[in-house]
Design an enzyme around this catalytic site. Structure first.
Site, PDB file in Angstrom:
ATOM      1  N   LYS A  95       1.114  -0.994  -0.260  1.00 39.33           N
ATOM      2  CA  LYS A  95       0.103   0.084  -0.130  1.00 39.33           C
ATOM      3  C   LYS A  95       0.152   1.384  -0.265  1.00 39.33           C
ATOM      4  CE  LYS A  95      -4.319  -1.577   0.462  1.00 39.33           C
ATOM      5  NZ  LYS A  95      -4.277  -2.994   1.416  1.00 39.33           N
ATOM      6  N   GLU A 117      -9.343   6.391   4.047  1.00 37.12           N
ATOM      7  CA  GLU A 117     -10.278   5.087   4.570  1.00 37.12           C
ATOM      8  C   GLU A 117      -9.797   3.647   5.330  1.00 37.12           C
ATOM      9  OE1 GLU A 117     -10.009   5.170   1.785  1.00 37.12           O
ATOM     10  OE2 GLU A 117      -9.585   3.413   0.832  1.00 37.12           O
ATOM     11  N   SER A 384       1.367 -10.352  -1.154  1.00 31.73           N
ATOM     12  CA  SER A 384       1.786  -8.295  -0.989  1.00 31.73           C
ATOM     13  C   SER A 384       2.245  -7.584   0.378  1.00 31.73           C
ATOM     14  CB  SER A 384      -0.819  -8.454  -1.590  1.00 31.73           C
ATOM     15  OG  SER A 384      -1.147  -9.071  -0.447  1.00 31.73           O
TER      16      SER A 384
HETATM   17  C1  LIG Z   1      -5.142  -4.104   1.400  1.00 34.28           C
HETATM   18  C2  LIG Z   1      -4.431  -5.133   1.428  1.00 34.28           C
HETATM   19  C3  LIG Z   1      -4.874  -6.309  -0.211  1.00 34.28           C
HETATM   20  C4  LIG Z   1      -6.147  -5.592  -0.972  1.00 34.28           C
HETATM   21  O1  LIG Z   1      -6.682  -4.740  -0.986  1.00 34.28           O
HETATM   22  P1  LIG Z   1      -5.656  -4.743  -3.025  1.00 34.28           P
HETATM   23  O2  LIG Z   1      -6.124  -2.784  -3.798  1.00 34.28           O
HETATM   24  O3  LIG Z   1      -6.952  -5.480  -3.902  1.00 34.28           O
HETATM   25  O4  LIG Z   1      -4.586  -4.952  -3.098  1.00 34.28           O
HETATM   26  C5  LIG Z   1      -4.180  -7.255  -0.083  1.00 34.28           C
HETATM   27  N1  LIG Z   1      -2.744  -7.438   0.417  1.00 34.28           N
HETATM   28  C6  LIG Z   1      -3.003  -6.706   1.953  1.00 34.28           C
HETATM   29  C7  LIG Z   1      -1.580  -7.181   2.578  1.00 34.28           C
HETATM   30  C8  LIG Z   1      -3.359  -5.402   2.041  1.00 34.28           C
HETATM   31  O5  LIG Z   1      -2.916  -5.369   3.173  1.00 34.28           O
END
Ligand SMILES: *Cc1c(COP(=O)(O)O)cnc(C)c1O
Length: 408
Positions: A95, A117, A384
């Site tokens: 993020k 948010e 992610s």
């Molecule tokens: C917020 C988040 C997501 C989901 O958000 P996307 O916008 O779909 O990427 C996925 N993985 C992690 C670790 C997150 O913090």
């Protein structure tokens, strides 16, 4: 697939085919246009590019490794699995890539106050972090239920100097938090920039929150060519709003041989109210400023959603994903809570990496498909985020103690 060479998306009004656009009250039209214009200017400005890259490298820790998961690969006995390690970035998830881009825009626009948010709290933490680093006031809206299940991230945001507003309306999760953030924005347009956390919402957000995180895919493409001298066969990423997925996928869209799968949250199974897999039973609708796939009932009421991972627990999906699905360029599937928990444990024990529950959905799909692929094939999974925020929740889950599906 030639359409990818010729079709420019989004168009000037932010449409990805029939999706996207700008569905907002009159009062938000002006700030969105201001943002669109500043974003367009910034993209022409080499100084912006230089600053963006500087902070990604020096503050966030880019480039992130593309790590060969050797033991997981061996255990599954099929395709080679590489992990794009966004979990190693400062604040622990992808993020921050988007937050750096947007805070630089906010500064250019002369704003002094940031709002955001957050669902799992990762975007709130990333926003509070860049706001602290650049000296902005910061208010984060978070559903009261999410505040409870992600208490650690609430504390982190407060430590970083942000005000956290627990939103008690409706289901008390992400959707309500976005409503409150939009209300705040309407009221404080002059001073405030809204850092939206995913590839969703009104134009230009889905465009910007593709182009800032696309650094993930740009790097991964370079790295795999360096390590394997060829492109991967399959890309996997979890899809909440869709930013980490589109960030990985986008730079590969023109590579016809590279298949891509987005993994949504199957929750407790595909039963209305028990999941957040928008492509399983969702339909076309408008929510929070854009047109896309949406979980709604026959009266257009947004359905309740459920996922073990707060970051995937949202009723709509980013418009570009809906469009890519229509084009058959990306396929979408889901992993259930149980499969995500299994994947969480497997990655922790085999690779020494505790993944976010969101990312565990993508790992679950790798676990499902890798054994059926050839050993010469390559999968890249977008890791992610890291799972520190989720350890209490996983530890208290009965499946954690009872798990018999994995023996080291
Ligand atoms: C917020 C988040 C997501 C989901 O958000 P996307 O916008 O779909 O990427 C996925 N993985 C992690 C670790 C997150 O913090």
């Amino acid at each position: 697939m030639s359409s990818f060479a010729t079709v420019q998306v989004p168009d000037a009004q932010g449409h990805f085919g029939p999706y996207g656009g700008r569905y907002v009250p009159e009062t938000l039209m002006h700030p969105l246009q201001e943002l669109e214009a500043e974003y367009a200017r910034s993209q022409q400005d080499p100084e912006f590019r230089r600053e963006f890259e500087y902070y990604l490298k020096e503050f966030c820790g880019r480039p992130t490794p593309l790590y060969f998961a050797e033991r997981l690969t061996r255990e599954l006995g099929g395709a080679k699995i590489y992990l794009k390690r966004e979990d190693l970035l400062h604040t622990g998830a992808h993020k921050i890539n988007n937050c750096i881009g947007q805070i630089l825009l906010a500064r250019r626009m002369g704003k002094t106050r940031i709002i955001a948010e957050t669902g799992a709290g990762q975007h709130g933490v990333a926003t509070a972090t860049v706001a602290a680093m650049f000296g902005f006031k910061c208010v984060v809206y978070m559903g009261a239920v999410d505040c409870e299940r992600q208490a650690l991230n609430v504390i982190r945001m407060k430590m970083l100097g942000a005000e956290v507003v627990a939103v008690k309306a409706g289901q008390q999760t992400l959707k309500e938090a976005i409503n409150e953030a939009m209300r705040d924005w309407v009221t404080n347009i002059r001073s405030t920039h809204y850092i939206l956390g995913t590839a969703y919402g009104s134009h230009p957000y889905p465009l910007m929150v593709r182009n800032f995180p696309r650094v993930i895919g740009d790097e991964a493409r370079r790295q795999i060519l360096e390590k394997e001298k060829r492109l991967p066969d399959l890309l996997l990423a979890c899809v909440g709003g869709g930013s980490n997925a589109i960030g990985l996928f986008y730079p590969f869209l023109q590579d016809e041989a590279v298949r891509m799968t987005g993994v949504e949250a199957g929750g407790e199974g595909i039963i209305a109210g028990k999941h957040a897999a928008r492509f399983q039973g969702g339909s076309l609708g408008v929510l929070q400023g854009t047109r896309s796939y949406l979980l709604q009932d026959e009266f257009g009421q947004v359905q309740l959603t459920h996922s073990i991972s707060a970051g995937l627990d949202y009723a709509a999906v980013g418009p570009e994903h809906a469009w890519l699905r229509d084009q058959n360029r990306v396929s979408y599937t889901y992993a259930t809570d149980t499969q995500a928990l299994d994947a969480f444990q497997k990655l922790a024990r085999l690779e020494g990496i505790i993944p976010a529950l969101e990312s565990s959905h993508a790992i679950a799909e790798a676990i499902r498909v890798a054994p059926g692929m050839d050993k010469s094939q390559i999968i890249i999974v977008n890791l992610s985020g890291r799972g520190d925020k989720d350890v209490a929740q996983v530890a208290s889950n009965p499946q954690f103690a009872a798990n018999t599906s994995f023996r080291p």
